[in-house]
Design a protein around this motif. Structure first.
Motif, PDB file in Angstrom:
ATOM      1  N   SER A 117       0.804  -1.223   0.000  1.00 47.78           N
ATOM      2  CA  SER A 117       0.000   0.000   0.000  1.00 47.78           C
ATOM      3  C   SER A 117       0.841   1.280   0.000  1.00 47.78           C
ATOM      4  O   SER A 117       0.330   2.346  -0.325  1.00 47.78           O
ATOM      5  N   ASN A 118       2.118   1.149   0.358  1.00 50.39           N
ATOM      6  CA  ASN A 118       2.990   2.320   0.402  1.00 50.39           C
ATOM      7  C   ASN A 118       4.142   2.137  -0.578  1.00 50.39           C
ATOM      8  O   ASN A 118       5.180   1.557  -0.242  1.00 50.39           O
ATOM      9  N   PRO A 119       3.985   2.615  -1.816  1.00 49.09           N
ATOM     10  CA  PRO A 119       5.029   2.407  -2.820  1.00 49.09           C
ATOM     11  C   PRO A 119       6.380   2.983  -2.432  1.00 49.09           C
ATOM     12  O   PRO A 119       7.416   2.510  -2.900  1.00 49.09           O
ATOM     13  N   SER A 120       6.394   4.009  -1.568  1.00 48.12           N
ATOM     14  CA  SER A 120       7.663   4.644  -1.213  1.00 48.12           C
ATOM     15  C   SER A 120       8.565   3.714  -0.408  1.00 48.12           C
ATOM     16  O   SER A 120       9.758   3.964  -0.280  1.00 48.12           O
ATOM     17  N   LEU A 121       8.001   2.640   0.137  1.00 42.62           N
ATOM     18  CA  LEU A 121       8.798   1.688   0.912  1.00 42.62           C
ATOM     19  C   LEU A 121       9.404   0.589   0.046  1.00 42.62           C
ATOM     20  O   LEU A 121      10.174  -0.238   0.536  1.00 42.62           O
ATOM     21  N   ILE A 122       9.048   0.572  -1.217  1.00 41.07           N
ATOM     22  CA  ILE A 122       9.562  -0.434  -2.140  1.00 41.07           C
ATOM     23  C   ILE A 122      10.828   0.088  -2.811  1.00 41.07           C
ATOM     24  O   ILE A 122      10.927   1.261  -3.164  1.00 41.07           O
ATOM     25  N   LYS A 123      11.789  -0.795  -2.964  1.00 44.08           N
ATOM     26  CA  LYS A 123      13.062  -0.409  -3.563  1.00 44.08           C
ATOM     27  C   LYS A 123      12.860   0.100  -4.981  1.00 44.08           C
ATOM     28  O   LYS A 123      12.156  -0.500  -5.788  1.00 44.08           O
ATOM     29  N   GLN A 124      13.494   1.216  -5.282  1.00 45.55           N
ATOM     30  CA  GLN A 124      13.395   1.787  -6.612  1.00 45.55           C
ATOM     31  C   GLN A 124      14.215   0.975  -7.604  1.00 45.55           C
ATOM     32  O   GLN A 124      15.213   0.359  -7.258  1.00 45.55           O
ATOM     33  N   SER A 125      13.738   0.988  -8.847  1.00 43.51           N
ATOM     34  CA  SER A 125      14.379   0.205  -9.893  1.00 43.51           C
ATOM     35  C   SER A 125      14.585   1.067 -11.118  1.00 43.51           C
ATOM     36  O   SER A 125      13.851   2.024 -11.365  1.00 43.51           O
ATOM     37  N   THR A 126      15.591   0.735 -11.907  1.00 39.52           N
ATOM     38  CA  THR A 126      15.822   1.429 -13.172  1.00 39.52           C
ATOM     39  C   THR A 126      15.195   0.666 -14.337  1.00 39.52           C
ATOM     40  O   THR A 126      15.317   1.079 -15.487  1.00 39.52           O
ATOM     41  N   VAL A 127      14.515  -0.440 -14.037  1.00 37.20           N
ATOM     42  CA  VAL A 127      13.873  -1.243 -15.083  1.00 37.20           C
ATOM     43  C   VAL A 127      12.576  -0.565 -15.505  1.00 37.20           C
ATOM     44  O   VAL A 127      11.626  -0.468 -14.729  1.00 37.20           O
ATOM     45  N   ALA A 128      12.539  -0.092 -16.734  1.00 40.73           N
ATOM     46  CA  ALA A 128      11.388   0.654 -17.231  1.00 40.73           C
ATOM     47  C   ALA A 128      10.273  -0.284 -17.681  1.00 40.73           C
ATOM     48  O   ALA A 128      10.509  -1.472 -17.941  1.00 40.73           O
ATOM     49  N   PRO A 129       9.050   0.218 -17.776  1.00 37.51           N
ATOM     50  CA  PRO A 129       7.960  -0.586 -18.343  1.00 37.51           C
ATOM     51  C   PRO A 129       8.289  -1.007 -19.764  1.00 37.51           C
ATOM     52  O   PRO A 129       9.050  -0.343 -20.473  1.00 37.51           O
ATOM     53  N   GLU A 130       7.693  -2.110 -20.185  1.00 33.07           N
ATOM     54  CA  GLU A 130       7.924  -2.606 -21.527  1.00 33.07           C
ATOM     55  C   GLU A 130       6.878  -2.067 -22.497  1.00 33.07           C
ATOM     56  O   GLU A 130       5.860  -1.495 -22.087  1.00 33.07           O
ATOM     57  N   LYS A 131       7.116  -2.259 -23.769  1.00 35.66           N
ATOM     58  CA  LYS A 131       6.263  -1.692 -24.807  1.00 35.66           C
ATOM     59  C   LYS A 131       4.820  -2.144 -24.684  1.00 35.66           C
ATOM     60  O   LYS A 131       3.887  -1.367 -24.935  1.00 35.66           O
ATOM     61  N   ASN A 132       4.581  -3.381 -24.314  1.00 32.38           N
ATOM     62  CA  ASN A 132       3.227  -3.931 -24.250  1.00 32.38           C
ATOM     63  C   ASN A 132       2.554  -3.727 -22.901  1.00 32.38           C
ATOM     64  O   ASN A 132       1.419  -4.169 -22.715  1.00 32.38           O
ATOM     65  N   ASP A 133       3.225  -3.084 -21.958  1.00 35.43           N
ATOM     66  CA  ASP A 133       2.593  -2.798 -20.666  1.00 35.43           C
ATOM     67  C   ASP A 133       1.534  -1.723 -20.841  1.00 35.43           C
ATOM     68  O   ASP A 133       1.763  -0.714 -21.527  1.00 35.43           O
ATOM     69  N   ARG A 134       0.376  -1.934 -20.238  1.00 36.23           N
ATOM     70  CA  ARG A 134      -0.716  -0.973 -20.385  1.00 36.23           C
ATOM     71  C   ARG A 134      -0.479   0.247 -19.505  1.00 36.23           C
ATOM     72  O   ARG A 134      -0.200   0.127 -18.317  1.00 36.23           O
ATOM     73  N   VAL A 135      -0.606   1.420 -20.099  1.00 33.61           N
ATOM     74  CA  VAL A 135      -0.354   2.651 -19.362  1.00 33.61           C
ATOM     75  C   VAL A 135      -1.669   3.275 -18.925  1.00 33.61           C
ATOM     76  O   VAL A 135      -2.669   3.235 -19.652  1.00 33.61           O
ATOM     77  N   MET A 136      -1.670   3.820 -17.716  1.00 34.48           N
ATOM     78  CA  MET A 136      -2.837   4.512 -17.157  1.00 34.48           C
ATOM     79  C   MET A 136      -2.421   5.908 -16.716  1.00 34.48           C
ATOM     80  O   MET A 136      -1.335   6.108 -16.213  1.00 34.48           O
ATOM     81  N   TRP A 137      -3.325   6.859 -16.924  1.00 37.62           N
ATOM     82  CA  TRP A 137      -3.086   8.256 -16.565  1.00 37.62           C
ATOM     83  C   TRP A 137      -1.854   8.823 -17.263  1.00 37.62           C
ATOM     84  O   TRP A 137      -1.028   9.489 -16.659  1.00 37.62           O
ATOM     85  N   ASN A 138      -1.763   8.541 -18.560  1.00 34.66           N
ATOM     86  CA  ASN A 138      -0.715   9.129 -19.377  1.00 34.66           C
ATOM     87  C   ASN A 138      -1.261  10.440 -19.924  1.00 34.66           C
ATOM     88  O   ASN A 138      -1.860  10.489 -20.991  1.00 34.66           O
ATOM     89  N   ASP A 139      -1.075  11.539 -19.204  1.00 37.35           N
ATOM     90  CA  ASP A 139      -1.781  12.788 -19.443  1.00 37.35           C
ATOM     91  C   ASP A 139      -1.473  13.439 -20.779  1.00 37.35           C
ATOM     92  O   ASP A 139      -2.246  14.254 -21.272  1.00 37.35           O
ATOM     93  N   ASP A 140      -0.356  13.137 -21.387  1.00 44.95           N
ATOM     94  CA  ASP A 140      -0.001  13.771 -22.638  1.00 44.95           C
ATOM     95  C   ASP A 140      -0.707  13.142 -23.836  1.00 44.95           C
ATOM     96  O   ASP A 140      -0.601  13.642 -24.949  1.00 44.95           O
ATOM     97  N   CYS A 141      -1.391  12.035 -23.621  1.00 43.60           N
ATOM     98  CA  CYS A 141      -2.102  11.387 -24.708  1.00 43.60           C
ATOM     99  C   CYS A 141      -3.553  11.206 -24.292  1.00 43.60           C
ATOM    100  O   CYS A 141      -4.243  12.156 -24.034  1.00 43.60           O
ATOM    101  N   HIS A 142      -4.015   9.971 -24.207  1.00 43.00           N
ATOM    102  CA  HIS A 142      -5.381   9.737 -23.782  1.00 43.00           C
ATOM    103  C   HIS A 142      -5.501   9.931 -22.266  1.00 43.00           C
ATOM    104  O   HIS A 142      -4.593   9.580 -21.526  1.00 43.00           O
ATOM    105  N   TYR A 143      -6.630  10.451 -21.847  1.00 42.78           N
ATOM    106  CA  TYR A 143      -6.846  10.671 -20.423  1.00 42.78           C
ATOM    107  C   TYR A 143      -8.220  10.126 -20.044  1.00 42.78           C
ATOM    108  O   TYR A 143      -9.107   9.984 -20.877  1.00 42.78           O
ATOM    109  N   PRO A 144      -8.420   9.795 -18.753  1.00 42.81           N
ATOM    110  CA  PRO A 144      -9.687   9.175 -18.343  1.00 42.81           C
ATOM    111  C   PRO A 144     -10.804  10.198 -18.145  1.00 42.81           C
ATOM    112  O   PRO A 144     -10.553  11.356 -17.807  1.00 42.81           O
ATOM    113  N   GLN A 145     -12.033   9.725 -18.348  1.00 47.48           N
ATOM    114  CA  GLN A 145     -13.204  10.545 -18.081  1.00 47.48           C
ATOM    115  C   GLN A 145     -13.295  10.858 -16.601  1.00 47.48           C
ATOM    116  O   GLN A 145     -13.020  10.013 -15.759  1.00 47.48           O
TER     117      GLN A 145
END
Length: 313
Positions: free
Chosen positions: A281-309
């Motif tokens: 529940s607290n993402p700040s307690l999880i170790k940070q990683s330099t591994v980026a999302p992959e091309k097929n990972d679904r993105v949410m709240w990507n404000d520069d493109c599609h945005y939610p109603q």
């Protein structure tokens, strides 16, 4: 939880990519933007009704505490906005002036004169936003309105009504004493199947000063029956549904907090815990990683493109 607008820095995360019936002559103000005479705004062309103001705007500030770092302002067609940089991810409503020439950002009160593909920051003694080099901050449009569209997977009214009922129950005491303002009652959601059972879970974002701060906003993950699955503390989008799984559930990827003056992106990979039957529940307690999302990972709240109603409860 207000965040000072003048605390600016780089938030680099993108992975995916009328006729005038008046005979009064217009004048120009000190910013060089046409200024309308004092007539009925409904009878005139103005920035609101004649300019293509929807889009993504960017400024490279050169102020005492900014170190030539960028800030992005997204203006959406539903009169909402997103303001973001390294230290801020703020959402709110766009409030137009009566003459349709300027806008005000509801969360911090910052004003802009709207020009052709430009936004001119209007300074005052309490919310100075300026560029030391030329005395003003001008946001230039970098992405037009053809790219700013509502994600059709986020506007199902029946789902929104169920989420609304959940939130009204969760915040019934706050609602009873009128603690939540209009913006505090706004929410958006994404429907996604996280455990492969062919039923959706629902990722819900809450907005407004009550739920948001300098680190982002509050998020709830709901089960398919609209009960609470995981309540996340303040986090910063965008989020990704990873194709990788842990204990039968897709991992969730969030952005980590970036170090000061760093140009690198950091990520947090949240894995499903079979014992607690939830995500951390607290993402700040999880170790940070330099591994980026992959091309097929679904993105949410990507404000520069599609945005939610956006909906309200």
């Amino acid at each position: 939880m207000n965040t000072p607008f003048y605390s600016l820095g780089l938030f680099c995360f993108l992975f995916i990519t009328c006729t005038n019936s008046s005979t009064t002559q217009n004048k120009s103000d000190s910013l060089g933007v046409p200024k309308l005479a004092n007539t009925n705004p409904n009878d005139l062309h103005n920035s609101n009704n004649s300019l293509d103001w929807v889009g993504v705007y960017e400024v490279n500030l050169n102020c005492k505490s900014c170190h030539q770092q960028n800030t992005i302002l997204v203006l959406r067609p539903d009169d909402t906005y997103v303001l973001k940089n390294k230290t801020i991810h703020q959402q709110g409503e766009i409030i137009w002036s009566q003459n349709g020439e300027t806008i005000l950002l509801s969360r911090n009160g910052q004003k802009f004169k709207v020009g052709e593909n430009k936004l001119y920051a209007i300074n005052d003694s309490t919310k100075a936003m300026y560029n030391v080099a030329n005395g003003q901050a001008v946001f230039y449009k970098k992405l037009d309105n053809t790219k700013i569209q509502i994600d059709t997977n986020t506007n199902h009214q029946q789902v929104a009504d169920r989420i609304k009922a959940y939130l009204q129950k969760k915040y019934q005491q706050e609602l009873k004493i009128n603690l939540l303002q209009k913006e505090d009652r706004r929410f958006t959601f994404y429907a996604l199947d996280l455990n492969g059972d062919h039923t959706n879970e629902y990722f819900v974002e809450l907005n407004g000063q009550y739920h948001c701060g300098s680190g982002g906003c509050a998020y709830d993950l709901l089960n398919h029956d609209f009960s609470l699955h995981t309540e996340f503390v303040v986090s910063r989008p965008p989020f990704f549904k990873s194709t990788k799984k842990t204990n039968g559930w897709n991992n969730i990827i969030m952005y980590g907090k970036q170090p000061s003056h760093s140009q690198s992106s950091y990520y947090i990979h949240l894995q499903y815990d079979a014992k607690t039957r939830s995500y951390p529940s607290n993402p700040s307690l999880i170790k940070q990683s330099t591994v980026a999302p992959e091309k097929n990972d679904r993105v949410m709240w990507n404000d520069d493109c599609h945005y939610p109603q956006s909906f309200s409860f």
